[in-house]
Each structure stands twice: as structure tokens, then as C-alpha cells.
Enzyme design. Sequence first.
Site, PDB file in Angstrom:
ATOM      1  N   HIS A  29       0.787  -1.270   0.067  1.00 52.71           N
ATOM      2  CA  HIS A  29      -0.032   0.004   0.138  1.00 52.71           C
ATOM      3  C   HIS A  29       0.831   1.367  -0.071  1.00 52.71           C
ATOM      4  O   HIS A  29       0.085   2.336  -0.124  1.00 52.71           O
ATOM      5  CB  HIS A  29      -0.843  -0.029   1.287  1.00 52.71           C
ATOM      6  CG  HIS A  29      -2.056  -0.809   1.123  1.00 52.71           C
ATOM      7  ND1 HIS A  29      -2.218  -2.079   1.428  1.00 52.71           N
ATOM      8  CD2 HIS A  29      -3.453  -0.817   0.393  1.00 52.71           C
ATOM      9  CE1 HIS A  29      -3.322  -2.731   1.147  1.00 52.71           C
ATOM     10  NE2 HIS A  29      -4.061  -1.718   0.666  1.00 52.71           N
ATOM     11  N   GLY A  30       2.157   1.164   0.313  1.00 51.29           N
ATOM     12  CA  GLY A  30       2.953   2.333   0.500  1.00 51.29           C
ATOM     13  C   GLY A  30       4.321   2.047   0.758  1.00 51.29           C
ATOM     14  O   GLY A  30       4.527   1.123   1.534  1.00 51.29           O
TER      15      GLY A  30
END
Lengths: 531, 83
Positions: free
Chosen positions: A345-346
Amino acid sequence: MLFNSVTFLVFFLPLSLLIYYLLGHLQMSAAKLWLVAVSFLFYGWWNPQFLILLIISILFNYTFGYLIQIFKERRRISTFLLVIGLIANLGALFYYKYLLTLMDWFHFLGLTHGQSWGSIVLPLGISFFTFTQIGFLIDVQSGNAEERGFLEYVLFVTFFPHLIAGPILHHREIMPQFVKKETYLINWNNVIVGISIFILGLGKKVLIADQIAPVANDIFKHTADKHAVEAWTGVLCYSLQLYFDFAGYSEMALGLARMFNVTFPANFDSPFKSKSIIDFWNRWHISLTRYFTLYLYNPLSLGIMRRRTAKGLPPLRAGETTWKDFFIVLALPTSYTMILMGIWHGAGFQFFLFGLLNAVYLCVNHAWRLFGPKAPKIPFSRLRSWFEGVWRWALTYLSVVIALIFFRAKSTPDAFSLIGSLFGGGTGDSPGGNQGVVEAILDYFGVAVPYWNYSNSLITVGVLLIFILVLPNVLQLFEKEESSLTKIRSTPAFFSFEWRPNILWGFFLAVLALADLLMVTGTTEFLYFKL
Amino acid sequence: MNRSEILERLQKILRQVVGDDQLVINNNTTADEVTGWDSFNHINLIMGVEMEFSIRFNVAELENLKNVGGFVALIEKHLSNKK
């Protein structure tokens, strides 16, 4: 181009649909080519230079898929090709998504000196199209995907409803749809169902998510020293903003695909109705959970199990499992999968913690099932089981709200300071904002209660949660129309009803569409676009 | 071994895995309908089946299973390959 922009709604969508069906009735491959062309246009609208990256990625993966297929009988060569393919894909993802953060880290730790590393712009949707294609390569190697022609492959990867933020498709569920002739011939029922789902999704985005966004954004801008009421309002609003933003996006994708006679898997099945974390992850971003379960969790877990069995140890069963078994067979693969899911996600450390926290939740949930008290033989009274349900729901929802703080916070310290504020760590100044309804009423009676000016936001949170809990979701509304490839897990809603092609629904959706259009600004991005 | 025998033995294993002695399944049952049949117990079930029937699946085969009927058919295929 955004689904919620005027350009998309007024020009792009109607034109691409119209010409698609005109061509479809004349020549199937012309319609395919058109769809590929508009998808490239859709992607290139943001930043044309990333088209090159997308095209290279497609050519590379198609070639490798083809080669793996050719050497299918020769396991060693095909495995070698698969490994090269995976390294190249993950390498590109690493370069664009993680390298800068890592370099900053090294710099911070004093391992590197000198100038900053410049900037790398994250190409839109790279996490999604890379994962889609990695899945394809693995499927080809394991015999779960067959090569079907280059144009179809390009369409599978670029088809604009899913290109930027999913759902993450499997080759085998989509390709059969792209080779069917009927897909390219107009089917009014599908167009109407598609438009209806799209209007509902757009409503979730522009009428709900965008409206509560400011409260959520405020709290994450300055996380330190917030009063508990303010902090709770902010994080609750954020959980709903993310929910409606991503659910809205996913429904728009589902609806758009349907307008083109294509059925997608679903991403959401009322996750905020879940009564356990295990249940939650089966209902939230379903196509991602499915992906990680299939390609990471299952192979690892099965490998560990096989080694146990080879030693003559029995499978795990409720009541006869030791903690050591639990950690090796369950906690290990779960943590590994969830942490990678978090990092997907990041790039920041907070995403690692987001994954880790969810791994801990899942392990506690599994441990409770294995070691906790057994369900009684005689069912609980109705009242007791109702309370049980409320308690489970609340615990699940609050756990998710806390985890999402790591998902949204700018940094790890920010996340912790906000959690501190939630539990009364901050003193906070007198909060700003407008006077709320409750405050106004209390004011009228001469009672001054601090922090009640958040009541409007809190009431909104309450109303939205009640909506989620008592109304059927989109999958249920369109159950008869088979709106997605995903099996519905939700039990029938408290107020159960279905979409019908009638005047009442037509009127309601027309009004909603008008409201959507009035609120469309096209300037608010979708939260999942940053992946 | 015919399909109904396979189904019966599969049911026995599944009962042990999810800890429900009363559980009854048929060919149309899916994992979602059985309480406790989650991704973890799915792996448990597969191991149980592999031991019970002395067969070995590969990961790819297990991806496409839609319901109990599909699982029974897969077991049957492996048993006939064994002969």
C-alpha cells in the site's frame, strides 16, 4: 482522467461506449482495438510519458508469458523464466515506489551522504498493473492461464475501468469474456445495470466520501495534541471516507465494465458489517485479499504443512493445537502475508505497521478460535446473542479504525501521536469548526458543553454506519443481475430490497445522478490512486 | 471409490477441521457457507485430504475449486491417476 470528472462523464464515456458498439456490430476486432485505444488515452491523460512504461511492461510480460508457455513441459526453463519475470516486475515496482523512501532512510541513518536523490514520480496504477501481470505469469506457469492473443492480453491489462485501482483481475476470469462475440454487441440490460451501479458508486464518492473528507483531512494534518473528542471524530470520519471512496470507486469500475458487457469480481461486500477480523479481510478489498491468499499465503502455508506431515505430525485441529504449532503453522505465514500486503500500500514504515497490526489482529482471531472457549451446545438466548453480535461488531470496527490510522498518517510518529490523542493524550485548543446541531440546542437552553461542535460530524458518522448496517449493499441490490463474479457473503440486510428496472428506481437514480453531477468537481482524487 | 464415498470421507475430515460434529455438506456447499472454513482451515483440510487418500495436490489445482463437488471431482481425478 478521473471517473468523477466532467471530461470523463460528458465526453469520454459516452463516446467510447457509442463507438465501441458501432464497431462491435461491424467488426469484433475493430471494437477491441478501439477499447485498447481509449484505455491508453484514459491512462495517458495524466502523464503521457508513463504510457511508455505501461507499454514496455505489457510487451515484457506478454513475451515472458508466451515463453513460459512454450517451455511448459520443461519445468526448469519455465521456472527460470518465471523468476526472471518476477524479478523484473518487482524491480520496476521497487524502483518507482520504494527506492526514494529507502534512500531517505539510509540518509537519515547516516549511511549515505551528499545530495538528495532527486525525485521519482510514481506512475499511476503501477502497483495494480504490475500485480495483475505477475499473477498472469504465475498462472501461465502453473497451467491456470492460457495465452489467447496479443490484443486480448493488452485489453486484459489496460481495460480502463480497472487499470488504475483494480479490482485486481485474474486472467482466467476475464479472458473468456473478451473472446466472446456477445461482449461486443449491445445488450441494453447490461448498459442499464452498468449505469445504475455507476450512479450509486459515483454518489458514494462525491456525495459522501468527498463531503466528510475535510474533517478527516484536518485531523491528519496536525495530529499532535488533539482533544480526544476531536481525534475520535477525525479517525471515525476517515474510516468512512476511505470506505465510501474505495467502495464508490470499485462500484464505478464494476458498473463501467458492465456497460461494456464485462463482469468484474467485486471488491467490497459490506466490510463494516463484519463481526471478526477474518471476516473483515474477506469483505474489504476482496480482490487484493484473494490475490495475496492465492499467490503468497497458500503456497507458504502449504509448504509448512507439508514439512510437518513429512515428519508425521497431524494437521491442526481445534482443541489439540500447541502454541508452538500455532506460531509456525499459522502466525508465521499470516504475518508474512499481511506485512507484505501492508507494504504494497505504500513505502513508509507506517504501512509496515499497518500490515503488522492486521497480522496481530488475525492471529488473535485465529488463536481465539483454536484456544478460546467452545461455542456452547445450547444456543444463546436471542437477547444474549444480539449483544454478542454488537460486541463483536464494535470490537472489529474499532480495531479497523485504529489500524487505518497507520494507513492514512503521514508518518509513524504522526500515527502514534494521534493514537495518543484518542486516549486522552492531548489537551487540545478550543476546536474550530461550525456550531453543531446539538451544541445549538444545548446553547438555546443555556448549557455550554465543550466539543459538542463536533456533533454534526459525529451524527454523520452514526447515520452512515446505520446505513451500512441496515441497507443491502450493491452486490445484494443487483444479485439477480449477477453484478459481479464474487459470491456474496453478506446475509440479507435488515431492510432487504432489490434493484428493478422500473419507474421508481429510474426516478431515484435520475435524481441521484443529477445530484452527483452537481457535486462533481473532478478535482478530488481517489485515495487508492496513490498506490 | 465412488463420489458419494469420497464425499462422506471429505465430510468426516471437514468436521474434524472445523470442529463441528453435526456438519453436513453436499456437492453444492461452498466454503463461505461453513462456519470456520477460512483460508487457514482450507489448508488444514487439504492436508487432511492428502493424508486420508494418500494423494498430493499442487497449489495451482486448488485455486479453481468452486464448491465441494469440484473438490470431490479433483480427489477422484487424483485417485484414478494413482491406479
